[in-house]
Design an enzyme around this catalytic site. Structure first.
Site: not given
Ligand code: GNR
Ligand code: NI
Length: 172
Positions: A47, A52, A95-96, A137-138, A141
């Site tokens: 995702g 990000q 998480c990236l 999660h997204e 963000h």
């Protein structure tokens, strides 16, 4: 399409921004979607939220397909969670934007989400399992929230400190 740089800790000035709704899913939004997807596949991740890659718009992409399977990208603009189950499930999240850090996070097990798709069409999705976890999660963000906000302050402070220190030493 291009692979963009992924913003990581300690850059909270960007990661903590609250993203703005898109007024329409136009060619510009689709171009951002395409860069996000390419960046996510390159990472690789399952995702990615627009913030990000430094774009403060309420856009996210998810693809849970496994390696070697046909890709199944989901393009989401202006998502709203319209229902969440009382049932909670826990999943080890990463998480990236917080590389090499993983912790268990509790979230509603199922959600219903309203959103606009890649063509600007209004859609509803009932998600469970990893899809429900990943979407939450997204969407976090988009609100400037990171998964470390759902873990203990002790663990959160420790990981933020680690990234601050690495940044000062020029390791990022
Ligand atoms: O690639 C990712 N894996 C993942 C695993 C468990 C829960 C959430 C995620 S999302 C993450 C990519 C990412 O940082 N998206 O914002
Ligand atoms: Ni993330």
């Amino acid at each position: 399409m291009s692979v963009r740089n992924i913003i990581t800790l300690p850059d909270e000035k960007i990661l903590r921004q609250v993203s703005k709704p898109v007024s329409s899913v136009d060619a510009h939004a689709r171009a951002v979607f395409d860069d996000m997807l390419e960046t996510m596949y390159d990472a690789p991740g399952i995702g990615l939220a627009a913030i990000q890659i430094g774009v403060a718009q309420r856009l996210l992409v998810v693809d849970l397909s496994k390696e070697g399977e046909p890709k199944k990208p989901l393009f989401v603009a202006n998502p709203e969670i319209i229902w969440a189950s009382d049932d909670i499930s826990d999943y080890e999240e990463g998480c990236l934007s917080i590389p090499d850090f993983y912790e268990m996070v509790d979230r509603p097990k199922e959600i219903k989400m309203r959103y606009l798709d890649r063509h600007g069409e209004a859609m509803e999705l009932h998600a469970g399992g990893l899809m429900a976890t990943c979407l939450q999660h997204e969407i976090d963000h988009l609100n400037g929230v990171l998964f470390i906000d759902h873990i203990s302050k002790l663990k959160r402070d420790r990981v933020v400190k680690k990234f601050l220190k690495a940044d000062k030493l020029g390791k990022l």
